[in-house]
Structure formats: C-alpha cells, structure tokens
Design an enzyme around this catalytic site. Structure first.
Site, PDB file in Angstrom:
ATOM      1  N   PHE B  11       0.856  -1.186   0.000  1.00  0.00           N
ATOM      2  CA  PHE B  11       0.000   0.000   0.000  1.00  0.00           C
ATOM      3  C   PHE B  11       0.896   1.241   0.000  1.00  0.00           C
ATOM      4  O   PHE B  11       0.784   2.131   0.834  1.00  0.00           O
ATOM      5  CB  PHE B  11      -0.964  -0.022   1.198  1.00  0.00           C
ATOM      6  CG  PHE B  11      -2.149   0.891   1.039  1.00  0.00           C
ATOM      7  CD1 PHE B  11      -3.080   0.682   0.022  1.00  0.00           C
ATOM      8  CD2 PHE B  11      -2.344   1.965   1.899  1.00  0.00           C
ATOM      9  CE1 PHE B  11      -4.177   1.527  -0.129  1.00  0.00           C
ATOM     10  CE2 PHE B  11      -3.443   2.826   1.756  1.00  0.00           C
ATOM     11  CZ  PHE B  11      -4.354   2.602   0.735  1.00  0.00           C
ATOM     12  N   LYS B 227      13.777  -3.695 -17.819  1.00  0.00           N
ATOM     13  CA  LYS B 227      12.722  -3.381 -18.797  1.00  0.00           C
ATOM     14  C   LYS B 227      13.051  -3.963 -20.167  1.00  0.00           C
ATOM     15  O   LYS B 227      12.161  -4.418 -20.891  1.00  0.00           O
ATOM     16  CB  LYS B 227      12.526  -1.869 -18.855  1.00  0.00           C
ATOM     17  CG  LYS B 227      11.975  -1.312 -17.532  1.00  0.00           C
ATOM     18  CD  LYS B 227      12.040   0.200 -17.474  1.00  0.00           C
ATOM     19  CE  LYS B 227      11.409   0.726 -16.170  1.00  0.00           C
ATOM     20  NZ  LYS B 227      11.630   2.171 -15.999  1.00  0.00           N
TER      21      LYS B 227
END
Lengths: 353, 353
Positions: B11, B227
C-alpha cells in the site's frame, strides 16, 4: 486453419501491395496469425473485374502487366468493373475497399461499403471518404448484419492510432488530440526551413512524388480535416462533418514566418486537433501552429505522422510512425483483418474450453 | 453490472493512487468500462493487513493517516502483514501486486504472484521484478489456472507499450526495439546539457524527488536492463535473464562528452534495446548512445519515456509517454483490469447473441 476469402475493390497501389504481401506472407500469417487470405474477386475501374470462387493466384495478379480491361482475359473475368455485382455476389468473407477518396459525399466508396455490409461481408478500408462522411451509418449497418467495419488505415496508414486509443487507452479519459497528419505539408514545411519558398518546396515535393499535381488537398489542410473528423468521431464520440472543422493550410506561410519561428526556438507545423469542451461539445480545427522545440510534435520530420492523445489520467501519449506508403497502408488492411480474426478466435477458443 | 473484488498487496504510492481512483471513478468506470472495483483486502509490510469480504471504503483507506500496524484497528484487520494468507484466502477476483522491486530473484513478489495464480486469482502488477525474472513460469501458471497475468505497468507505467505492440501491431513483424526507459537518467542527461556535471545533475534530481538516495539502479542502467528483458521476452519471444543483457550506464559521461555531442548536432541518450539477429537469436543491451537530433528518440526530454518498435512492414513506430508517476502507474493497473474484463465480456456478449 482459417482461410478468409477477400474481394478487392480498386486495384491501385494499396490493394496491389496487399496482394504482394499475400503472395509472399500467407505461410507466415498462417503460423503467426492463424489465418490465410484468398483473393476470390477483384474489381477495378480501369482493369475490369474477375470472380474466381477457388481463388486467384496473388503472384499472377501482381506480376501480370494488365492493359485496360485486362481482367477480361482471366477465367471468370470481364473487361468491365461492375462493383455492385462483384461486391454483392462474390463469395467473399471480407471486402477490401481501396478506391479513390471523394471528400464531398464519399461516393462511390460509401455505396461499396453499404453493399458489402448489407450482404453480410466484413469491410476493411483505407479510404478516408466513407469513414469521414458515413462512419455512423456504416457502423450501425455492420452491427445490424453481425459483421465488422474496420478502417485503421484511413488516418495514418498502418500506424495504429485508432486501435491504440481504443484498445490500449480505455479508461484513461481522452480529452482531445493534436497531430501532424499530412506528410506532404510536413515535408514542405521542412524544406521551407531549409531555405526554399513555399512554391519551390511544393515543386520539390511534386518531383519526389510526395505531392500530387494539384497539391491543394495536402497544403490547404483538406486531407487533415477528413482525418480530424474521423478521429474526433471515433475517439471522442463526436458527430462532426468536414464542414464543421475550421480549416487553414500552410500556403499563407512565408519564408519570413519560418525564419521568425526559428529565431524564437520554434517551428511551424500543420496541426489537426480536436478537444472536448467543458460543455461536452467537441470542436475540431486544422491550422498551422508555431510549436516550441520541446513540444512532442516539434521533432516530427518529413513524411512521418504523429498524434498526441491528451488524457486525464496519463497526460499526453504520442504515437509516431509512417503516414503513407503502399506497404504501410496495406499493412493497415492486414491489421483490420487481424482484429476481425481475433474477435472470432477468442470466442471460438473459449466456447471450446 | 460487473464488480471485481481486488486484494492490494503493498500500500505504497501506486496502490494508494489506485485506491484514490476507485474512490472517485467507480461510477464513471461502471458507465464507460462496464465494471466497478471493490477492495476486499489490503496487505502492507508497514501497515498490516485487512480482509473485508463486503469491501473496504476506498475513501477511508486513502484519507486515514494509519500508523505502523494501523490496519489492526480495522474490522477484519491485523497489525501484521501475512501476505501468503491474505493472497490465498481473500475473496478476491484479482490480486494487485505493487510491492518493491527486487532485481535479483524477484522475491517476495514472485511468490505473491504464484500464490494468487495457484488459487485461481488474476494478477495485475507494476512490479518489474517478477516479470523480468519469472514471466515465463507465471504466464504458464496463469494459463493452467484459467486466469490472467498482466503487467503493462512494469515497463513504462501507464504508457501502453506492451499492449500496443501486441494488440495493434500483430503481423507487422517486429524485428527489435530501442527506447528511453528511465526518466531519472534522461533528466540527468538533460541537466548535463544545461551545463551541470554528472554529480550536480544527480543531486538536483534527488532534490526534486526524481532520483533515490542511492541513484545506482537508475544511472547505471540496471532499471533499464530489467525493462529490456521484459520487452525482449514479451515482444520478441526471447528468454533473456538480466545477466544476459550488456549494461552500461551514464555515470561515465563527462561534461566534455556532452559538449562534443552538441557540436555534432547530436545528444547522448541512455538507450535500452534488443534486436533479433539473422540466426533468430535475440540480444539486448543498455548503453548511452549519441543520437543525431533528427532521430525519433533524440527529442524525448525529462521524465518522458519512449520506445521505437522496428518492424518489417511499417518501419519504425514510436510510442512516447510518461514513464513514472503515481496516478500514471495506477492507470496501468486499471488498463490491465480492462484487458481482463474485455476478454470475458466479449465472450459473454457473443455467447448471449
């Protein structure tokens, strides 16, 4: 293995390029995309028409040097092009419309699309006319007949601006777009930056085959206007007609304007755009704009096209790629067929599961 | 109307931003996308965990200033975060994984994904770790369990590079890609062009919150390397691991290098790329490259990211957009859920037809 039978309406550069691809790529497509294409009909105002339910040899079609009415020599052929009969009676799953663009009423292409959809055939097209003028009617007709009307290539040739916005940016809340949507005018502006005046730059574009003998549609923004209408209606849910879009081209720009922009670290670009206002109304425009050099569209050179999509959640996302070219535009037709195929396959796979 | 129940794992900024969107956008999504999201569980190492089968109030979650272990005050809450139990037992359709990226073995996120998929829950994630390290295993696991593993946000936050390549460029024959995939290093290079040396530029990036206290992963190319692995494996069908990709960052560039490039009408950019060789093998690399100013990636400034996809039929198509940002990255999670939803809806619609 799936075979889609296709009817080519118009046999100019684009459909000829698609035929070249079919001649060389069918095996690859079968492996990678899950289908082959089989040309069962071709109709062309100059060459005539032919229907061949078992399929025409794509290699023969591209390699034969047909004279006027030459399709009449083929089995099932005629020296005349009766598009209505071909479209309605050819045993085709998909009609590939690539005739000339009529910016006034979209005809004869609108009728071509209508006949195909009415007789239960999917339509894929690169023709701006029917999409800008009659997309709403043709989409409804497609829906009513359980078929697709796809037109990725009507805006940026094979560069997938429509599908990117719809398939990959859903929920990002599109507020508007601005783009460089005409390679010819963009090339002319670049040559003016190189020191030519407008007339000389247009002449060079004509000599290189980038501009037509009458460059009006490109340099006065009329071509961009049709593309703005297509994108605004498709992506922003507008109902614009070409006449609703204010349109100003680049012919009024002088060498002094170009020079002044350079001194201000900016460049003139012909921008087509649309935006949804606070009242929900969508307004479109075509106009030269002086962009600062760090604007995402300022670095788009030559025949390249680009569209920046302005969204609420992501800010600006830009897609840049070819805006023209025979093979590039033929690829748009292939991408439309892939979209049709994937809808049906995903259903079949899941129903079988 | 469809409601997807979701469990948030982690969170921090991203899942908190998704929660903010849920608090304000559910009604809009219901209308435009056809679904609402209902948070039924949250787990966070610092805050603890909570399961609430009827759903937690998203507004309360973002507005309450929870202390360490603060979820323990909530009904169904605990001051401890037992991710395994939460993931396996929460009544969630979708697990949203947004914990920290571990570039070595992808843990604990790989286990989070595995537990979710094994118990028949879709996974959406923005976490590069599990995708770069274990995508093949996790995709197989998803398939075996009839659920989705989606990770658009692991490369360019909400800018849809993966989905664009896969959903809109099928059949264009992707040969390779090159991209600017790290906003921090791109910002640093821009400031070096503005006259700062490397250390001063990094310091400024840290002060502005673009770079972390330890900027190594950004400036030495390790972030880009993950990536490149994700894109090469996903788009080019490679099976690369991070160690297979040659990696050089920008820390070796001097003010003199930057100046020399400017004099040659070019700019240094940190480029992540991969290409399929003639033998079919895919090789990836991360390295600073001196790009001429008219290169499609030369004009990409600051925190913006961009990837050029090099294709056989279309040439180069470039997508440019945000590469980071809380809301932008949370949008990636939404876009993954849209993709899951659309697969199911298109089936349901057609089955009903």
């Amino acid at each position: 293995m799936t075979v889609y039978t296709i009817a080519l309406i118009g046999f100019g550069g684009v459909n000829r390029a698609l035929t070249e691809l079919i001649a060389t790529k069918n095996q690859l497509w079968e492996r990678d995309l899950g289908f082959r294409l089989n040309i069962v009909a071709v109709s062309d105002l100059f060459l005539g028409s032919v229907i061949s339910p078992n399929g025409l040899d794509a290699k023969m079609l591209v390699e034969t040097n047909f004279a006027k009415g030459g399709f009449g020599q083929l089995s099932g052929g005629s020296a005349e092009a009766d598009n209505e009969t071909i479209i309605k009676t050819a045993p085709a799953d998909i009609v590939v419309e690539a005739t000339f663009t009529n910016p006034i009423d979209g005809e004869a292409a609108v009728s071509h699309c209508r006949w195909a959809l009415q007789t239960g055939k999917h339509v894929v097209t690169t023709n701006k006319g029917p999409v800008a003028i009659a997309a709403r009617e043709l989409k409804a007709l497609a829906k009513a007949n359980g078929v697709h009307f796809e037109y990725e290539g009507s805006v940026m040739s094979g560069t997938p601006v429509i599908r990117m916005a719809e398939k990959t940016l859903a929920g990002a809340e599109l507020k508007g777009f601005e783009g460089i949507l005409n390679g010819t005018s963009n090339f002319v502006l670049g040559r003016m930056e190189g020191g030519l005046d407008f007339a000389a730059a247009v002449k060079e574009a004509q000599q290189l085959g980038y501009a037509e003998a009458d460059p009006t549609a490109d340099v006065e923004g009329f071509d961009v206007r049709l593309k703005v209408v297509i994108l605004a209606n498709e992506l922003l849910g507008a109902d614009l007609k070409p006449g609703d879009v204010i349109c100003k081209g680049i012919s009024g720009l002088s060498a002094a304007d170009i020079e002044k922009a350079a001194k201000a670290n900016s460049r003139w670009k012909l921008i087509g755009s649309a935006v949804r206002g606070a009242d929900g109304r969508v307004t479109g425009s075509v106009s030269p704009r002086q962009l600062p050099l760090d604007h995402p569209l300022a670095g788009v050179n030559g025949a390249t096209n680009a569209v920046s999509l302005n969204t609420e959640l992501l800010g600006s996302v830009t897609i840049t790629g070819p805006g023209a070219g025979r093979i590039e535009t033929a690829y748009a037709l292939l991408s439309d067929i892939v979209a049709i195929h994937n809808t049906h396959v995903s259903v079949a796979t899941r129903e079988a599961a």
